[in-house]
Design an enzyme around this catalytic site. Structure first.
Site, short mmCIF file in Angstrom:
data_model
loop_
_atom_site.label_atom_id
_atom_site.label_comp_id
_atom_site.label_asym_id
_atom_site.label_seq_id
_atom_site.Cartn_x
_atom_site.Cartn_y
_atom_site.Cartn_z
N GLY A 159 3.67 4.51 15.37
CA GLY A 159 3.82 4.28 13.94
C GLY A 159 4.94 3.33 13.56
CD GLU A 160 8.63 -0.85 16.33
OE1 GLU A 160 9.33 -1.85 16.17
OE2 GLU A 160 8.35 -0.37 17.45
NE ARG A 161 0.76 -3.17 11.86
CZ ARG A 161 0.02 -2.70 10.88
NH1 ARG A 161 -0.39 -1.44 10.87
NH2 ARG A 161 -0.35 -3.45 9.87
NE ARG A 162 1.50 4.54 10.77
CZ ARG A 162 1.33 5.56 11.58
NH1 ARG A 162 1.44 6.80 11.12
NH2 ARG A 162 1.08 5.37 12.86
CB SER A 207 -0.92 -0.01 1.22
OG SER A 207 -1.63 1.20 1.34
NE ARG A 258 -2.03 0.97 14.76
CZ ARG A 258 -2.12 1.78 13.73
NH1 ARG A 258 -3.00 1.56 12.79
NH2 ARG A 258 -1.34 2.83 13.63
CB ALA A 259 -9.13 -3.69 14.57
CD GLU A 278 0.40 3.50 17.13
OE1 GLU A 278 0.45 3.78 15.92
OE2 GLU A 278 1.36 3.06 17.76
CG ASN A 279 0.39 -1.29 20.65
OD1 ASN A 279 0.58 -1.18 19.46
ND2 ASN A 279 1.38 -1.43 21.52
#
Length: 293
Positions: free
Chosen positions: A94-97, A67, A132-133, A128-129
């Protein structure tokens, strides 16, 4: 090493402000993405070593990277100046990003720079966690317990701030009272949160969990089996099946302490309350809770 415990404070303006930043990473449908304050070379950005999330599924990172290759990083990362490296930044949210952007071979990332303390960084990461779903029920429960233990937040205030019901938060916290074997089934997706909650009052939750997994039992079947009378105890007065009010009170106390609490009536007017702990850290938590005036 600084062993000073984080300052315990109410939700108030502090958590509201932190959540405002967290929501920047998860905007409501139709809202405009927040504009980044700057773009930073990706090699100058480092993850937070105290990030509560430890598992990043490779397949989902690849999907996010695809994406990003197509649309770029729509929502900026929240960072702070690195506490030990001048000119570098530490990820707050935003560590995933950040990980996916590396897979997508981006050279820089949009960021919003915030001046946050170590305690606030951890708090934002936990919040933040939760938003998240894709958190599993145990990760969600552990996040709630961290917010309550480390920052003094109550179930009621968390429910209000996170737009969740108090009963949802209490039910998730009760999962932490289950034996490790049952928690492993839940973590691996072999049991649902509904299955696990039904086992909390079971006389033998480990056996019930094994049967539920091996036989493919439904939540209703597990609930029915969990309500079977316990094995007769040495003392007849303790072998009676507990009424629904006593079980509910046990669950509320277990959620409040984050530990397994058993109420054992002796007569109609007397009995015992037993708080179980697995290690000295949990014993210390009991002592701290009981010493609060």
């Amino acid at each position: 090493m600084n062993d000073r415990k984080p300052e315990r404070r109410g939700l108030g303006r502090g958590l509201s402000a932190l959540m405002a930043d967290t929501y920047l990473t998860s905007p409501e449908a139709g809202s405009e993405p927040r504009r980044a304050e700057s773009h930073v070379p990706i090699e100058f950005i480092e993850p937070n070593p105290d990030q509560p999330r430890r598992t990043f599924e490779p397949e989902k990172l690849e999907e996010l990277a695809a994406s990003i290759r197509e649309k770029g990083v729509i929502q900026p990362l929240i960072v702070r100046n690195h506490p030990h490296k001048e000119g570098h930044y530490e990820i707050v949210a935003g560590e995933r990003r950040w990980r996916a952007a590396q897979i997508a071979q981006l050279h820089e990332l949009p960021v919003i720079i915030r001046d946050l303390s170590d305690t606030e960084v951890l708090e934002v990461a936990i919040i933040e966690n939760i938003q998240r779903a894709d958190l599993n029920p145990l990760e969600e429960a552990l996040s709630y317990r961290q917010l309550m233990e480390r920052f003094g937040h109550t179930q009621e205030k968390l429910a209000e701030a996170l737009s969740k019901s108090r009963s949802h938060i209490a039910n998730q916290l009760r999962l932490l009272n289950l034996p490790t074997e049952v928690q492993d089934y839940l973590r691996d997706g072999k049991l649902t949160a509904g299955h696990a909650r039904a086992m909390i009052t079971s006389a033998d939750p480990i056996k019930l969990a094994h049967d539920a997994v091996s036989k493919g039992l439904s939540v209703r079947e597990v609930e029915r089996l969990a309500q079977k009378p316990r094995e007769p105890a040495a003392r007849p007065a303790q072998s009676r099946t507990k009424d629904a009010d006593t079980v509910a009170l046990e669950n509320d106390l277990s959620a409040a302490f984050g530990l397994r609490v058993s109420i054992m009536p002796k007569t109609a007017q007397s009995g015992q309350v037993v708080i179980s702990y697995a290690d000295l850290e949990e014993l210390d938590r009991i002592c701290q809770a009981l010493s609060v005036s």
